[in-house]
Design an enzyme around this catalytic site. Structure first.
Site, PDB file in Angstrom:
ATOM      1  N   THR A 216       1.170  -1.599  -0.260  1.00 38.28           N
ATOM      2  CA  THR A 216       0.268  -0.089   0.122  1.00 38.28           C
ATOM      3  C   THR A 216       1.045   1.196  -0.236  1.00 38.28           C
ATOM      4  O   THR A 216       1.666   1.264   0.391  1.00 38.28           O
ATOM      5  CB  THR A 216      -0.908   0.689   1.553  1.00 38.28           C
ATOM      6  OG1 THR A 216      -1.601  -0.684   1.391  1.00 38.28           O
ATOM      7  CG2 THR A 216      -1.094   1.628   1.618  1.00 38.28           C
ATOM      8  N   ARG A 244     -15.360  -6.001   0.668  1.00 37.89           N
ATOM      9  CA  ARG A 244     -14.592  -5.351   1.810  1.00 37.89           C
ATOM     10  C   ARG A 244     -13.460  -4.012   1.175  1.00 37.89           C
ATOM     11  O   ARG A 244     -13.351  -4.276   0.197  1.00 37.89           O
ATOM     12  CB  ARG A 244     -13.412  -6.747   1.984  1.00 37.89           C
ATOM     13  CG  ARG A 244     -12.726  -6.661   3.383  1.00 37.89           C
ATOM     14  CD  ARG A 244     -10.929  -5.755   2.817  1.00 37.89           C
ATOM     15  NE  ARG A 244     -10.396  -5.747   4.378  1.00 37.89           N
ATOM     16  CZ  ARG A 244      -9.232  -5.024   3.776  1.00 37.89           C
ATOM     17  NH1 ARG A 244      -8.869  -4.661   3.271  1.00 37.89           N
ATOM     18  NH2 ARG A 244      -8.551  -5.091   4.962  1.00 37.89           N
ATOM     19  N   GLY A 246     -11.245  -1.174   3.132  1.00 37.83           N
ATOM     20  CA  GLY A 246      -9.920  -1.243   4.562  1.00 37.83           C
ATOM     21  C   GLY A 246     -10.238  -0.412   4.773  1.00 37.83           C
ATOM     22  O   GLY A 246     -11.223   0.689   4.272  1.00 37.83           O
ATOM     23  N   THR A 267      -0.538   2.254   6.407  1.00 34.36           N
ATOM     24  CA  THR A 267      -0.177   0.860   6.352  1.00 34.36           C
ATOM     25  C   THR A 267      -0.788  -0.438   7.273  1.00 34.36           C
ATOM     26  O   THR A 267       0.253  -0.264   7.749  1.00 34.36           O
ATOM     27  CB  THR A 267       0.637   0.890   5.101  1.00 34.36           C
ATOM     28  OG1 THR A 267       0.648  -0.051   4.734  1.00 34.36           O
ATOM     29  CG2 THR A 267       1.560   0.863   5.914  1.00 34.36           C
ATOM     30  N   TRP A 269      -3.501  -4.061   8.616  1.00 37.40           N
ATOM     31  CA  TRP A 269      -4.157  -4.820   8.698  1.00 37.40           C
ATOM     32  C   TRP A 269      -5.318  -4.031   8.944  1.00 37.40           C
ATOM     33  O   TRP A 269      -5.360  -3.571  10.091  1.00 37.40           O
ATOM     34  CB  TRP A 269      -4.092  -5.963   9.915  1.00 37.40           C
ATOM     35  CG  TRP A 269      -4.907  -6.617   9.692  1.00 37.40           C
ATOM     36  CD1 TRP A 269      -5.978  -6.979   8.928  1.00 37.40           C
ATOM     37  CD2 TRP A 269      -4.961  -8.450  10.412  1.00 37.40           C
ATOM     38  NE1 TRP A 269      -7.160  -8.166   9.013  1.00 37.40           N
ATOM     39  CE2 TRP A 269      -5.986  -8.794   9.797  1.00 37.40           C
ATOM     40  CE3 TRP A 269      -3.812  -9.086  10.953  1.00 37.40           C
ATOM     41  CZ2 TRP A 269      -6.356 -10.189  10.410  1.00 37.40           C
ATOM     42  CZ3 TRP A 269      -4.068  -9.720  11.219  1.00 37.40           C
ATOM     43  CH2 TRP A 269      -5.006 -10.811  10.810  1.00 37.40           C
TER      44      TRP A 269
END
Ligand code: ASP
Length: 350
Positions: A216, A244, A246, A267, A269
Site C-alpha cells: 500500500t 470488503r 479496508g 498501512t 491490517w
C-alpha cells in the site's frame, strides 16, 4: 510623580497580560522545515534475509523517484496536494507496490482499488473504494474532493464519475501481475485449513512468498504555504471478499490531515486500523493532549494498535515539518526528504 508611578504600574500589568502564556504544551512549536515530504510503500514481514540485492535496489530506486517527484514540486513552491498525488502516482504505476498497477487480487480474482486524499487547510477530503478500472485511484480520490459534493464514491458509480471527469480509465487487465495472482492462489490453498489470528496475519502478509506482497502506498507533504496534505492508495488485502473495504479509503483511519496538527498515511491490517481510527487518533492526541508528533504516533501504533492485535505502520508529518515513521512489523518501505534535500530511505527495522 504619583501619576508617573501609577502609569508605570499600569504599563507593567498590561505587558504581563500580553506576554506569551507558558503552557504545558509538549509540541515543539519551532518550525524545523519550511517544507517536507514523507512516504511509505507498505509495511509487513519484510526481512533482509528474504530480500535479493536486486529487489532491494529496485524498491529503493522507486521510492527515491517517487519522493523526489514530490520534493521538486514543493521546492518550486507547488502545493502539498499536487506533491502527494504526483508522488503516489509514481508508485501506483509501478508493479512493485500494492496500489494501481501492482494491486493484489480479490477472492473472485479481480482487482478492487481504494484510495483517499485529505486537505489539511480546509479539512476537505475525497475517496474512492472498490474501483476496478480507474488508472489512478489517488487522482480520482482528490477529484471527488474538488469536483463533487461527496467524500466517498464506490464501485461503478465512482468509475462513472471518473469517466465524466475525464480521468484515465483502463481495462481491468491492466492491473494483472503474475506475482499477485500466484499470491492469491497460495492464500486460497491455505484457507482450506482453519486459521487462527496468527495464521490469518501470516496469510494477510503472505509471509511464504518472501516479501513480494506488501505495498500500500502513502504520502504526507507540507508546502511552503504551511498546508499539509495526505493520501493513501491500495489494492487492499489479498483474497478479500464480499466487497470488503479496508482502512485506506477511510478518512480518519487510512488518511488524515489537519494544518493545526499533522498529516498521516497508514498501512497494515486494515480492519484494525479502522477500529482504532489510527490516523485521526494521532491528530487528536496532538490537538487535545498537546502531545508531540513522535509521542502521538508512537502511542497509537506501539500501544493502542498493538494491544488490539493490529499490525502495520504510519508515516506522519506535523505543521512544523517534523516527520515520523512508526510500525510494529518487521519492516516498512519508507522515505523522507526535508527542505534541505536530505533524503532518508529505509526498509527494515533499523
Ligand atoms: N491497509 C490496507 C488494507 O487493509 C492494506 C495494506 O496496507 O497493506 O486494505
Amino acid at each position: 510623580m504619583k501619576n508617573i508611578y501609577f502609569f508605570l504600574v499600569l504599563l507593567l500589568i498590561l505587558s504581563a497580560c500580553n506576554s506569551p502564556k507558558t503552557t504545558s504544551n509538549k509540541q515543539n512549536d519551532t518550525p524545523v522545515n519550511e517544507f517536507a515530504i514523507i512516504i511509505h510503500g507498505g509495511a509487513g514481514t519484510i526481512l533482509k534475509e528474504n530480500m535479493t540485492p536486486e529487489k532491494e535496489t529496485a524498491y529503493k530506486a522507486k521510492l527515491e523517484e517517487a519522493i523526489k517527484t514530490g520534493y521538486e514540486i514543493l521546492k518550486n513552491g507547488g502545493s502539498s496536494g499536487d506533491a502527494v498525488v504526483k508522488t503516489i502516482q509514481v508508485m501506483e504505476e509501478s508493479s512493485l507496490f500494492n496500489a494501481g498497477k501492482g494491486a493484489v487480487f480479490t477472492h473472485e480474482e479481480t482487482n478492487e482499488l481504494d484510495a483517499s486524499f485529505m486537505d489539511g487547510k480546509t479539512l476537505n477530503a475525497g475517496a474512492v473504494a472498490g474501483v476496478k478500472d480507474i488508472k489512478s485511484p489517488i487522482e480520482a480520490a482528490r477529484t471527488v474532493m474538488t469536483n463533487s459534493d461527496h467524500v466517498m464514491l464506490s464501485g461503478v458509480g465512482a468509475s462513472q464519475f471518473a469517466k465524466e471527469q475525464g480521468l484515465e480509465i483502463v481495462d481491468p487487465s491492466y492491473f494483472y501481475t503474475e506475482n499477485r495472482f500466484k499470491s492469491l492462489q497460495r492464500i486460497k490453498d491455505k484457507e482450506k485449513t482453519t486459521l487462527d489470528h496468527d495464521d490469518k496475519e501470516a496469510a494477510f502478509y503472505d509471509t511464504d512468498i518472501k516479501n513480494s506482497k506488501f505495498g500500500t502506498v502513502g504520502c504526507v507533504a507540507l508546502d511552503k504555504e504551511g498546508n499539509i496534505s495526505a493520501g493513501t492508495s491500495t489494492g487492499g488485502m489479498t483474497n478479500k471478499r464480499w466487497g470488503r473495504i479496508g482502512d485506506s479509503p477511510i478518512i480518519g483511519s487510512g488518511t488524515y490531515a489537519n494544518n493545526k496538527t499533522c498529516g498521516v498515511s497508514s498501512t497494515g491490517w486494515g480492519e484494525y486500523f479502522i477500529r482504532s481510527q489510527v490516523a485521526y487518533d494521532i491528530s487528536a492526541q496532538m490537538e487535545y493532549q498537546q502531545k508531540s508528533l513522535k509521542e502521538a504516533t508512537k502511542d497509537v501504533i506501539q500501544n493502542k494498535l498493538t494491544k488490539l492485535g493490529g499490525t502495520g505502520g504510519v508515516v506522519t508529518l506535523d505543521k512544523n515539518g517534523n516527520m515520523s515513521f512508526e510500525f510494529n512489523t518487521a519492516g516498512m518501505y519508507r522515505a523522507s526528504m526535508n527542505d534541505k534535500g536530505d533524503l532518508v530511505i529505509k526498509i527494515y527495522n533499523d
